[in-house]
Scaffold this active site. Sequence first.
Site, PDB file in Angstrom:
ATOM      1  N   ARG A  30       0.818  -1.213   0.000  1.00  0.00           N
ATOM      2  CA  ARG A  30       0.000   0.000   0.000  1.00  0.00           C
ATOM      3  C   ARG A  30       0.857   1.270   0.000  1.00  0.00           C
ATOM      4  O   ARG A  30       0.476   2.275   0.605  1.00  0.00           O
ATOM      5  CB  ARG A  30      -0.939   0.043   1.212  1.00  0.00           C
ATOM      6  CG  ARG A  30      -1.955  -1.070   1.249  1.00  0.00           C
ATOM      7  CD  ARG A  30      -3.058  -0.801   0.241  1.00  0.00           C
ATOM      8  NE  ARG A  30      -4.016  -1.891   0.241  1.00  0.00           N
ATOM      9  CZ  ARG A  30      -5.147  -1.869   0.935  1.00  0.00           C
ATOM     10  NH1 ARG A  30      -5.450  -0.838   1.657  1.00  0.00           N
ATOM     11  NH2 ARG A  30      -5.957  -2.902   0.871  1.00  0.00           N
ATOM     12  N   ARG A  34      -3.370   6.374   0.391  1.00  0.00           N
ATOM     13  CA  ARG A  34      -3.808   7.523   1.173  1.00  0.00           C
ATOM     14  C   ARG A  34      -2.762   8.178   2.053  1.00  0.00           C
ATOM     15  O   ARG A  34      -2.961   9.296   2.521  1.00  0.00           O
ATOM     16  CB  ARG A  34      -5.028   7.139   2.004  1.00  0.00           C
ATOM     17  CG  ARG A  34      -6.247   6.936   1.145  1.00  0.00           C
ATOM     18  CD  ARG A  34      -7.357   6.303   1.905  1.00  0.00           C
ATOM     19  NE  ARG A  34      -6.965   4.980   2.373  1.00  0.00           N
ATOM     20  CZ  ARG A  34      -7.738   4.195   3.089  1.00  0.00           C
ATOM     21  NH1 ARG A  34      -8.937   4.607   3.455  1.00  0.00           N
ATOM     22  NH2 ARG A  34      -7.322   3.012   3.457  1.00  0.00           N
ATOM     23  N   ARG A  43      -7.213  11.614  -5.807  1.00  0.00           N
ATOM     24  CA  ARG A  43      -8.452  10.968  -5.350  1.00  0.00           C
ATOM     25  C   ARG A  43      -9.591  11.960  -5.114  1.00  0.00           C
ATOM     26  O   ARG A  43     -10.761  11.567  -5.065  1.00  0.00           O
ATOM     27  CB  ARG A  43      -8.189  10.153  -4.079  1.00  0.00           C
ATOM     28  CG  ARG A  43      -7.672   8.769  -4.336  1.00  0.00           C
ATOM     29  CD  ARG A  43      -8.755   7.810  -4.845  1.00  0.00           C
ATOM     30  NE  ARG A  43      -9.525   7.249  -3.748  1.00  0.00           N
ATOM     31  CZ  ARG A  43     -10.794   7.465  -3.525  1.00  0.00           C
ATOM     32  NH1 ARG A  43     -11.471   8.244  -4.342  1.00  0.00           N
ATOM     33  NH2 ARG A  43     -11.402   6.913  -2.503  1.00  0.00           N
ATOM     34  N   ASP A  79      -6.839  -3.075  -7.356  1.00  0.00           N
ATOM     35  CA  ASP A  79      -7.364  -3.678  -6.136  1.00  0.00           C
ATOM     36  C   ASP A  79      -7.404  -5.188  -6.333  1.00  0.00           C
ATOM     37  O   ASP A  79      -7.362  -5.661  -7.471  1.00  0.00           O
ATOM     38  CB  ASP A  79      -8.760  -3.147  -5.800  1.00  0.00           C
ATOM     39  CG  ASP A  79      -9.133  -3.495  -4.357  1.00  0.00           C
ATOM     40  OD1 ASP A  79      -8.615  -2.846  -3.445  1.00  0.00           O
ATOM     41  OD2 ASP A  79      -9.876  -4.466  -4.148  1.00  0.00           O
ATOM     42  N   TYR A 159     -14.325 -12.537   0.299  1.00  0.00           N
ATOM     43  CA  TYR A 159     -15.060 -11.317  -0.091  1.00  0.00           C
ATOM     44  C   TYR A 159     -16.309 -11.659  -0.895  1.00  0.00           C
ATOM     45  O   TYR A 159     -17.370 -11.060  -0.712  1.00  0.00           O
ATOM     46  CB  TYR A 159     -14.169 -10.377  -0.909  1.00  0.00           C
ATOM     47  CG  TYR A 159     -13.326  -9.451  -0.064  1.00  0.00           C
ATOM     48  CD1 TYR A 159     -13.912  -8.404   0.646  1.00  0.00           C
ATOM     49  CD2 TYR A 159     -11.946  -9.610   0.034  1.00  0.00           C
ATOM     50  CE1 TYR A 159     -13.150  -7.552   1.422  1.00  0.00           C
ATOM     51  CE2 TYR A 159     -11.170  -8.765   0.810  1.00  0.00           C
ATOM     52  CZ  TYR A 159     -11.781  -7.739   1.502  1.00  0.00           C
ATOM     53  OH  TYR A 159     -11.023  -6.902   2.279  1.00  0.00           O
TER      54      TYR A 159
HETATM   55  O1  CP3 Z   1       0.272   0.471  -3.288  1.00  0.00           O
HETATM   56  C1  CP3 Z   1      -0.223  -0.667  -3.362  1.00  0.00           C
HETATM   57  O2  CP3 Z   1      -0.024  -1.544  -2.510  1.00  0.00           O
HETATM   58  C2  CP3 Z   1      -1.019  -1.033  -4.614  1.00  0.00           C
HETATM   59  C3  CP3 Z   1      -2.440  -0.886  -4.565  1.00  0.00           C
HETATM   60  C4  CP3 Z   1      -3.344  -1.827  -3.775  1.00  0.00           C
HETATM   61  C5  CP3 Z   1      -4.668  -1.449  -3.414  1.00  0.00           C
HETATM   62  N1  CP3 Z   1      -5.280  -2.514  -2.831  1.00  0.00           N
HETATM   63  C6  CP3 Z   1      -5.305  -0.139  -3.703  1.00  0.00           C
HETATM   64  C7  CP3 Z   1      -6.293   0.346  -2.716  1.00  0.00           C
HETATM   65  C8  CP3 Z   1      -3.164  -3.159  -3.349  1.00  0.00           C
HETATM   66  C9  CP3 Z   1      -1.940  -4.050  -3.439  1.00  0.00           C
HETATM   67  C10 CP3 Z   1      -4.396  -3.567  -2.753  1.00  0.00           C
HETATM   68  C11 CP3 Z   1      -4.612  -4.934  -2.227  1.00  0.00           C
HETATM   69  C12 CP3 Z   1      -5.798  -5.205  -1.389  1.00  0.00           C
HETATM   70  N2  CP3 Z   1      -7.059  -4.657  -1.474  1.00  0.00           N
HETATM   71  C13 CP3 Z   1      -5.825  -6.180  -0.371  1.00  0.00           C
HETATM   72  C14 CP3 Z   1      -4.679  -7.068   0.005  1.00  0.00           C
HETATM   73  C15 CP3 Z   1      -3.709  -6.374   0.881  1.00  0.00           C
HETATM   74  C16 CP3 Z   1      -4.159  -6.139   2.289  1.00  0.00           C
HETATM   75  O3  CP3 Z   1      -4.138  -4.963   2.705  1.00  0.00           O
HETATM   76  O4  CP3 Z   1      -4.501  -7.092   2.987  1.00  0.00           O
HETATM   77  C17 CP3 Z   1      -7.119  -6.185   0.192  1.00  0.00           C
HETATM   78  C18 CP3 Z   1      -7.600  -7.048   1.327  1.00  0.00           C
HETATM   79  C19 CP3 Z   1      -7.882  -5.233  -0.523  1.00  0.00           C
HETATM   80  C20 CP3 Z   1      -9.322  -4.868  -0.315  1.00  0.00           C
HETATM   81  C21 CP3 Z   1      -9.429  -3.429   0.048  1.00  0.00           C
HETATM   82  N3  CP3 Z   1      -9.456  -2.409  -0.879  1.00  0.00           N
HETATM   83  C22 CP3 Z   1      -9.470  -2.833   1.329  1.00  0.00           C
HETATM   84  C23 CP3 Z   1      -9.474  -3.591   2.627  1.00  0.00           C
HETATM   85  C24 CP3 Z   1      -9.483  -1.437   1.144  1.00  0.00           C
HETATM   86  C25 CP3 Z   1      -9.441  -0.346   2.205  1.00  0.00           C
HETATM   87  C26 CP3 Z   1     -10.768   0.152   2.611  1.00  0.00           C
HETATM   88  C27 CP3 Z   1     -10.654   1.492   3.320  1.00  0.00           C
HETATM   89  O5  CP3 Z   1     -11.006   2.500   2.677  1.00  0.00           O
HETATM   90  O6  CP3 Z   1     -10.225   1.512   4.468  1.00  0.00           O
HETATM   91  C28 CP3 Z   1      -9.487  -1.196  -0.239  1.00  0.00           C
HETATM   92  C29 CP3 Z   1      -9.457   0.124  -0.908  1.00  0.00           C
HETATM   93  C30 CP3 Z   1      -8.135   0.478  -1.470  1.00  0.00           C
HETATM   94  N4  CP3 Z   1      -7.457  -0.296  -2.373  1.00  0.00           N
HETATM   95  C31 CP3 Z   1      -7.381   1.665  -1.201  1.00  0.00           C
HETATM   96  C32 CP3 Z   1      -6.237   1.587  -1.999  1.00  0.00           C
HETATM   97  C33 CP3 Z   1      -5.149   2.612  -2.142  1.00  0.00           C
HETATM   98  C34 CP3 Z   1      -7.730   2.793  -0.221  1.00  0.00           C
HETATM   99  C35 CP3 Z   1      -8.895   3.605  -0.496  1.00  0.00           C
HETATM  100  C36 CP3 Z   1      -8.928   4.544  -1.677  1.00  0.00           C
HETATM  101  O7  CP3 Z   1      -7.944   5.179  -2.100  1.00  0.00           O
HETATM  102  O8  CP3 Z   1     -10.042   4.679  -2.179  1.00  0.00           O
END
Ligand code: CP3
Length: 351
Positions: A30, A34, A43, A79, A159
Amino acid sequence: MTEGVVAAGSRLLRTLRLQPVDATPVWFMRQAGRALPEYRSIRERYSLLEICAEPELCAQVTLQPLRILDVDAAILFADIMTPLIGIGLDIDIVDGVGPVVAKPLRTSVDLERLKPIEPQADVAPQLETIRLVRSELDGSYDGRPLIGFAGAPFTLASYLIEGRASRDFVETKTLMYRDPALWKQLMDRLAQIVAAYLTAQLEAGAQVVQIFDSWAGALSPADYSRFVAPYSRRVFDAVATTGSPAIHFSSGTSSYIAQVAVAGGDAVSVDWRAPLDRSWKEIGHDRAIQGNLDPLVLLGPWSEVKVQVTKILRRSEGRPGHIFNLGHGVHPRTRPDQLRRVVDWVHESGR
Ligand code: CP3
């Protein structure tokens, strides 16, 4: 090893092959997201899914952490649900919640919606983003590699069945124990989708892939081996035929990390719940290891961060094969300058 003999850009790939490097490679799960003001400002104008659908913009976001944090690799901005959205499932990514599946999958009829992926059509923007990022990385950034990724079959299944993130995985475990045949069909389909998606990413120019099994720690060791490992294994076997390396991420699995390692991966990513040297011994020193700072340590003062980072580096005992990372993703409240200091310190003290 003489400094300069090994190009800094090859640190991660060499480490995955257990070869010596000039400094320990470091990147953050990540790292794009954010915690970075540059990401937040994008964003404000685009949703996450809009960024992912727009290769130029997505490539820009993917590259942000390299310039700002000086990490040793880029990871594709996407994602874990992206390929499932690509094959037509109705999934949204909701702020502060994560993926939300409009109609969760719970019956054999529901499974029909999980059709095989055709990467060139279904995930075209991701493949184009990879091509754009690779040409940037090869030009500037001294050839640092691009990491592709996918969710592991179990984490995706949870999921799809729950409909959103879950604390107890009631629906997932109910299906798994009550209808093992349906579970197998679901996991077979997911393993096939994930393998095809990752293979397409590697063909488009990703040089490493990471498989995220974020929720693997929800199961007992025996059930992990029975209901999860065979399908992850199939994904790693498919990646292995391409000759490219793979990293196996999971969380909450330190009590059975050896079983996770058996399922595959050139490197195994470990969380902070066990010391790095102990996990490495259990995984085997013939494999690389990634980890393992608790991401929330970064919310403390630098003096504390420095002590903890140094201890982790010491636990690798100078062995080639350690990729420094967090045990899970960067917390959004983390200050970017703290991340940058970690990168600089890992590079400096590993030399
Ligand atoms: O920089 C990186 O790592 C690449 C981008 C990336 C995202 N999601 C973008 C994202 C990666 C590798 C992921 C993987 C992901 N997504 C996982 C596996 C890794 C982990 O953390 O366990 C999982 C479980 C998800 C599902 C998911 N998507 C979650 C739990 C969330 C966060 C929800 C929140 O808002 O708290 C997301 C949204 C998400 N995916 C964000 C990002 C940068 C954050 C929100 C946004 O910018 O809108």
